[in-house]
Design a protein around this motif. Structure first.
Motif, short mmCIF file in Angstrom:
data_model
loop_
_atom_site.label_atom_id
_atom_site.label_comp_id
_atom_site.label_asym_id
_atom_site.label_seq_id
_atom_site.Cartn_x
_atom_site.Cartn_y
_atom_site.Cartn_z
N SER A 185 0.81 -1.22 0.00
CA SER A 185 0.00 0.00 0.00
C SER A 185 0.85 1.27 0.00
N ALA A 186 2.05 1.22 0.59
CA ALA A 186 2.83 2.46 0.71
C ALA A 186 4.17 2.39 0.00
N GLY A 187 4.47 1.28 -0.62
CA GLY A 187 5.72 1.15 -1.33
C GLY A 187 6.82 0.56 -0.48
N LYS A 188 7.90 0.18 -1.11
CA LYS A 188 8.97 -0.54 -0.41
C LYS A 188 9.74 0.36 0.54
N SER A 189 9.67 1.65 0.29
CA SER A 189 10.46 2.55 1.12
C SER A 189 9.78 2.91 2.44
N ALA A 190 8.53 2.42 2.63
CA ALA A 190 7.77 2.78 3.84
C ALA A 190 8.43 2.21 5.09
N ASP A 191 8.35 2.96 6.23
CA ASP A 191 8.87 2.47 7.51
C ASP A 191 8.01 1.30 7.99
N LEU A 192 8.66 0.47 8.79
CA LEU A 192 7.91 -0.66 9.35
C LEU A 192 6.85 -0.14 10.31
N SER A 193 5.67 -0.73 10.23
CA SER A 193 4.54 -0.27 11.05
C SER A 193 4.74 -0.63 12.53
N HIS A 194 3.92 0.04 13.37
CA HIS A 194 3.94 -0.23 14.82
C HIS A 194 3.66 -1.71 15.09
N GLU A 195 2.70 -2.28 14.37
CA GLU A 195 2.35 -3.70 14.56
C GLU A 195 3.53 -4.61 14.29
N VAL A 196 4.30 -4.28 13.25
CA VAL A 196 5.43 -5.13 12.88
C VAL A 196 6.54 -5.02 13.92
N MET A 197 6.88 -3.79 14.33
CA MET A 197 7.97 -3.59 15.28
C MET A 197 7.64 -4.22 16.65
N THR A 198 6.40 -3.99 17.09
CA THR A 198 6.01 -4.56 18.39
C THR A 198 5.94 -6.08 18.30
N GLY A 199 5.40 -6.60 17.18
CA GLY A 199 5.34 -8.05 16.98
C GLY A 199 6.72 -8.68 16.98
N LEU A 200 7.68 -8.00 16.29
CA LEU A 200 9.06 -8.50 16.27
C LEU A 200 9.66 -8.53 17.68
N ALA A 201 9.38 -7.49 18.46
CA ALA A 201 9.92 -7.44 19.83
C ALA A 201 9.36 -8.60 20.67
N ILE A 202 8.05 -8.82 20.54
CA ILE A 202 7.43 -9.92 21.30
C ILE A 202 8.00 -11.26 20.84
N LEU A 203 8.10 -11.43 19.53
CA LEU A 203 8.58 -12.70 18.97
C LEU A 203 9.99 -13.01 19.46
N GLN A 204 10.88 -12.01 19.35
CA GLN A 204 12.27 -12.28 19.72
C GLN A 204 12.42 -12.49 21.23
N GLU A 205 11.63 -11.77 22.06
CA GLU A 205 11.72 -11.97 23.50
C GLU A 205 11.23 -13.36 23.90
N VAL A 206 10.11 -13.79 23.29
CA VAL A 206 9.60 -15.14 23.58
C VAL A 206 10.60 -16.19 23.14
N ALA A 207 11.16 -16.01 21.93
CA ALA A 207 12.13 -16.97 21.40
C ALA A 207 13.36 -17.05 22.30
N ARG A 208 13.84 -15.88 22.75
CA ARG A 208 15.05 -15.86 23.61
C ARG A 208 14.79 -16.59 24.93
N LYS A 209 13.67 -16.30 25.53
CA LYS A 209 13.37 -16.91 26.84
C LYS A 209 13.03 -18.40 26.70
N MET A 210 12.53 -18.80 25.53
CA MET A 210 12.21 -20.22 25.30
C MET A 210 13.35 -20.98 24.66
N SER A 211 14.52 -20.30 24.52
CA SER A 211 15.74 -20.90 23.94
C SER A 211 15.51 -21.37 22.49
#
Length: 1161
Positions: free
Chosen positions: A1115-1141
């Motif tokens: 919708s916004a082209g390849k140059s668009a910044d990553l959305s709030h949903e993506v950044m927060t989702g990535l943070a949750i994903l990586q924290e869960v992965a780190r704590k779950m080894s």
């Protein structure tokens, strides 16, 4: 044939029955202390919670209706399961003893029927009463049945009995048993009687109760006839004085009192018989002890019986009572003086005992008879019976006034009598044991003296003014031979011969004019003395010991002696050496054990150990109670020492200037300290003066008694400090946590230092006792706090931390949620770190207020807890948090299961989501609209799960801080222990892994004992990983990952990742969402399920991220910044992965590397 011979079937059957009766009564008394509180339904809260489940006999009228009501209510079902799991064992045991009462009377009826049918050859009902043992056992069989009924009605109130029977029947059913529950119900249904003060006696009680199982009337008449007319135990022989007859027949009168209830017509209308009974058994007494100190006041219990009341009126005439009371008062004063004189040092030597044995026994008879009357009739009506009867109060007041009742005088007489009996008993035993040795010694001495006289008259041994005389020489030799021929095997014949020899020796002086020779007179006198000693030795028999044991019975005061406890304690407080004197009183009380144990011992019943252990335990508990005044006084002195050490005495520095010596010397304070220390040492020495004593079957060591007493007082005072100190006011602004912990820490430190200071004065390991008892207090309180989280509750008698000798006190909580201080402490910490109002910053390990950003709690709180309530307290707090996590996880999983089964909206959403999210590699079209739609339709479930998950996360983070601090402390304070545990843990885990990789290798811990023991050490030393722990067992939940995805997605708009804090926090700070807690809670929940659920959850979150990324790019082209949903989702994903080894390599399968790098960069 002897009736009690082992091959006599009839006698043995009756003896075993009577022995069983005594054992049943002991079991009733023992179990009455373990009746679960819920069956009493005393408080409104208990009635509201348990009233529909804990049912009386009304249940039996409509069992199906009550069962249906319980089964239709999940709440009632849970309560029913809780009662079943918590109390089934004790209920089974109580029901078994109820059942055994019915079986007892059934067996008694069966035995009587067998007698009537002639099954026992040459034995009939009538001729059983012609045999001495038979008469006693037949009377005891009926008496014990009556006592059982009275005991069960006193100790197990009617409705409580009914509730226990019904609950046991509902849970256990009618299992293999030869007694029908209907018979038990008929016998033990409520009588309406209550032992509470002020309660009215039901109409026709207890005769209707005693009639519930019919017994043959001819048997009842025979028992009552013989009890009324005979002296079935020949007690009058031990009490020859007519004045002592009522005391001699006291045990028989108690039996008669109980058995009369089986024939109430005698009590109501047979005036002549009742007059005979009262004139013989109750001419001067009206308060009786009918079994092991249980008392009855005849004025009260015979109030409703016309003939009995009328017969008793003669005894209760004011003049008769006055005469009796005045007589007892005069006797007591006289006897106290006489016993004081006898107990004077050296007054009770063996010579006096041999010379005045009968005099001593007569004195002790007088003492015991007087003591019995005074203890029973001057006792408070609350304990002796008749508290609600006006006439009883008037007569008791008259007795107290007329006899000028002084508890101190009664106690003094009791103490003197017991001491005199103990001394006399030891002397008699020694004389009996040494009888043959003494006989030989005195016979040899007499013979040698006679032979010396023979030698004098033979002329071979010169003596002044004594001429040679062959006739006297021969005569003395013959006397010597007669002395040698004396035989102890026939003491009667030997005694007569000795008297003749003494007479002959006296006469020889007169006939032969030997009185002129002082030497001969002296020698003959010595021979006579030796022969008299032989007479006294021959007169020592075990009959003296038997008589002494009969007259020294104190079983009637088994309960009433407690009225004299304050006097005993004040005497000990004044002079600790009184402990040694009290030993004799305790031994006198232990003589009461012979009554219930006699028949059990004769029958060689296996119940002997159990029954004797129960009664001995009760007596030892009383000994502890009396001697507890010593530790109480010690700790009173210790409180002054604590004040001096913490407030007045300054700590002397390592280097001290000369001019400051006087300032630090503090001589008055140190003198006061020395004085207090000396007082403590004197008290400890007083207990040591009491010899090791066998109380019943329990060996009482005075040093052990003192240590237990010190531990008991220590436990009470420490528990009091913890209870008072860790009570929080939740209504004040902020929190009192740090302030309260500081105050408790100061008190505990002062207490510990002072306790260590006095340990040398009382010869105990103070620090060891301190650590053991503090650990026990904490563990017990954690156990009790966890009880409300468990279905199967641990009762005090099942707890490994609670003790009868050193009980941990319970205090009213004052908090609706918590039971004790450890619960209040944990809930206060949870309250002030509530994720709704605070934010946790993991980098700093600190909670901040979400609005003001002020610090609320830091990780230093764990150090504060440890310094206040020790390592045991911090470990206990950690354990309680683990239990709270278990409960929260169970509720969370149950909520998901119930919602997935019953909520139609959620079920529809899950059905619709499944095809759209499968396979997980596909991109969801219009992700914002799709995910938002799903979240909105499951918002109620998501909100509830979020709260629960954050609570789990909050408690897990607290556990992480606790483990971290415990581990640090262990490495600093016990580095070798820490290293050893680490090595042990690593080696054990290596062996386990090797076993699973190669099953031929042995498993290192087959029975699990090593693992269990090691895990306790690891928990105490903080070597645990709370996030890796499996808290609950779970079943497969196919929809779990999807539900957790929707729960996380619902919170993503409210949180964002902040690089400066290195974590997820609320966007506005008022959302009540803490990202770190959410992540930790999610990880804990996923850890409880198979790892496939974790991978599935990661895939779904990755799909959410890639879908939003693809939609943004489109919708916004390849140059668009990553959305709030993506950044927060990535943070949750990586924290869960780190704590779950879960490795980055695995994540990169589902999320492109550049996206993962975008968050990490």
């Amino acid at each position: 044939m002897d009736l009690l011979a082992e091959n006599n079937v009839c006698g043995q059957a009756l003896l075993r029955l009577v022995a069983r009766g005594n054992a049943i009564i002991a079991e009733l008394m023992r179990l009455s202390e373990y009746v679960p509180q819920v069956f009493r339904l005393e408080t409104r809260i208990e009635q509201q919670k348990y009233g529909d489940v804990v049912l009386d006999f009304t249940y039996l009228k409509a069992a199906e209706g009550f069962n249906k009501k319980i089964e239709d209510s999940p709440t009632l079902l849970d309560i029913d399961d809780e009662i079943r799991e918590s109390h089934s064992n004790i209920l089974s045991r109580i029901y078994a003893v109820f059942e055994s009462i019915h079986r007892y009377v059934t067996d008694l009826n069966g035995f009587l029927q067998d007698l009537g049918e002639g099954i026992f050859i040459q034995r009939t009902l009538e001729n059983m009463f012609t045999n001495e043992d038979g008469k006693q056992l037949m009377c005891e069989a009926l008496y014990l049945y009556g006592v059982m009924l009275l005991v069960v009605d006193t100790l197990f109130p009617g409705l409580v009995r009914e509730r226990i029977i019904v609950t046991h029947h509902r849970h256990a059913g009618q299992k293999a048993s030869d007694t029908n529950i209907d018979d038990v119900c008929k016998l033990l249904r409520s009588t309406g009687f209550s032992a509470l003060p002020g309660s009215k006696r039901p109409l026709n009680y207890p005769e209707d109760y005693f009639r519930r199982v019919e017994l043959p009337s001819n048997y009842l008449n025979l028992v009552l006839g013989h009890l009324r007319s005979d002296d079935i135990y020949h007690q009058v022989q031990a009490y020859p004085s007519p004045e002592h007859r009522s005391a001699a027949l006291a045990n028989q009168s108690a039996m008669l009192f109980v058995c009369l209830y089986f024939t109430p017509a005698t009590l109501h209308s047979q005036t002549a018989k009742m007059r005979e009974i009262v004139d013989k058994f109750f001419p001067d007494n009206w308060v009786i002890s009918y079994y092991m100190g249980m008392t009855a006041n005849l004025i009260d219990v015979w109030e409703t019986y016309k003939a009995a009341k009328q017969a008793l009126n003669n005894t209760l005439e004011a003049s008769n009572i006055r005469d009796q009371a005045c007589k007892v008062s005069a006797k007591m004063n006289r006897l106290v003086k006489q016993t004081d004189q006898l107990l004077a040092e050296g007054a009770m030597n063996e010579g006096r005992v041999l010379d005045h044995s009968n005099k001593f026994l007569n004195l002790l008879r007088e003492c015991n008879v007087t003591l019995r009357w005074a203890v029973l009739h001057a006792a408070s009506l609350m304990k002796a019976g008749g508290d609600g009867n006006k006439r009883c109060k008037i007569i008791r007041d008259q007795v107290v006034n007329d006899m000028q009742y002084s508890p101190m005088v009664v106690f003094k007489l009791m103490l003197n009598t017991a001491t005199l009996e103990a001394d006399l008993n030891q002397t008699y035993k020694r004389l009996v044991e040494e009888k043959s040795v003494r006989w030989e010694k005195y016979r040899k001495d007499a013979n040698e003296l006679v032979l010396e006289l023979a030698e004098v008259f033979a002329g071979s041994r010169p003596l002044a003014r004594v001429a040679k005389n062959d006739r006297l020489n021969k005569w003395f030799k013959d006397i010597g031979e007669e002395i040698l021929s004396l035989n102890l095997d026939d003491p009667g014949s030997a005694g007569r011969k000795i008297i003749q020899l003494i007479q002959a020796l006296k006469e020889v002086k007169e006939f032969h004019g030997l009185e002129s020779s002082a030497g001969v007179v002296q020698a003959v006198g010595e021979v006579v003395s030796a022969l008299q000693a032989l007479v006294r030795v021959a007169g020592v028999t075990e009959d003296n010991l038997i008589t002494l044991s009969l007259i020294s019975d104190l079983s009637y005061a088994w309960i009433l002696v407690d009225e004299y406890t304050p006097i005993m304690q004040s005497a000990i407080k004044k002079d600790a050496s009184h402990v040694a004197k009290l030993r004799a009183t305790f031994l006198k009380l232990s003589s009461g054990l012979e009554l219930p144990l006699l028949r059990i011992n004769q029958a060689r019943s296996p119940d002997l150990i159990s029954v004797s252990a129960y009664y001995s335990g009760e007596l030892v508990a009383y000994v502890r109670k009396v001697l507890q005044i010593i530790p109480e006084t010690m700790f009173g002195l210790l409180a002054k020492i604590i004040g001096l050490q913490t407030e007045k005495i300054k700590e002397v520095p390592t280097r001290l200037d000369k001019d400051k010596m006087r300032e630090f010397a503090q001589l008055p304070e140190r003198y006061q300290m020395a004085e207090l220390s000396h007082s403590v040492a004197v008290l400890a020495e007083g207990v040591a003066m009491m010899e090791t004593t066998l109380v019943g079957v329990i060996q009482v060591d005075p040093r052990r008694l003192l240590e237990d007493g010190v531990r008991r007082e220590l436990v009470f005072l420490v528990a009091q400090i913890l209870h008072d100190g860790l009570t929080f006011n939740t209504k004040v602004k902020g929190s009192e946590l740090y302030k309260r912990l500081t105050l408790v820490g100061q008190k505990m430190t002062g207490f510990r230092i002072s306790f260590e200071y006095i340990q040398d004065y009382i010869s105990m390991y103070g620090l060891k006792i301190w650590q053991e008892e503090l650990s026990r207090i904490v563990n017990y309180n954690v156990e009790q706090e966890c009880n409300q989280l468990l279905k199967k509750k641990i009762s005090d008698h099942e707890s490994i931390y609670q003790s009868v000798a050193i009980p941990i006190p319970k205090f009213p909580s004052g908090d609706s949620q918590s039971v004790n201080f450890i619960g209040r402490l944990v809930r206060e910490i949870l309250r002030i770190t509530d994720p709704k109002t605070t934010v946790y910053v993991s980098q700093l390990g600190t909670w901040y207020d979400s609005k003001t950003h002020a610090e609320v709690l830091s990780s230093s709180v764990m150090a504060k807890v440890e310094s206040s309530i020790s390592t045991a307290g911090l470990t206990g707090m950690d354990r309680l948090l683990a239990f709270l996590i278990v409960t929260e996880l169970q509720n969370l999983v149950r909520e998901i299961e119930v919602t997935c089964k019953k909520d139609a909206g959620v079920k529809e959403v899950l059905r619709g989501i499944s095809p759209q999210l499968s396979p997980n590699t596909q991109v969801v079209a219009q992700p914002l609209r799709q995910y938002t739609g799903w979240v909105q339709r499951t918002s109620k479930l998501s909100a509830s799960l979020t709260d629960r998950i954050m609570r789990v996360g909050q408690m897990q983070i607290l556990r992480l801080h606790a483990a971290n601090h415990l581990n640090s402390s262990c490495k600093f304070d016990a580095k070798y222990l820490a290293a050893a545990l680490h090595t042990m843990n690593e080696s054990l885990m290596t062996d386990v892994k090797q076993h699973y990789s190669d099953p031929t290798r042995p498993y290192p811990d087959d029975d699990g004992a090593l693992t269990n023991e090691l895990s306790v050490f690891l928990e105490w030393c903080g070597m645990t990983q709370p996030l890796d722990k499996i808290y609950i067992t779970t079943c497969a939940l196919p929809a779990l990952s999807t539900i957790l995805l929707l729960t996380v997605v619902a919170q993503i708009p409210k949180i964002h990742y902040t690089k400066s804090l290195g974590g997820l926090i609320g966007i506005r700070g008022t959302e009540g969402i803490d990202g770190e807690l959410l992540i930790v809670g999610l990880v804990t929940l996923l850890r409880q399920f198979h790892q496939d659920n974790t991978l599935r959850f990661i895939q779904l979150v990755a799909q959410y991220i890639t879908s939003h990324t693809a939609h943004s790019a489109a919708s916004a082209g390849k140059s668009a910044d990553l959305s709030h949903e993506v950044m927060t989702g990535l943070a949750i994903l990586q924290e869960v992965a780190r704590k779950m080894s879960v490795s980055m390599k695995t994540l990169s399968i589902y999320v492109p590397q550049h996206l993962l790098a975008a968050h990490s960069g």
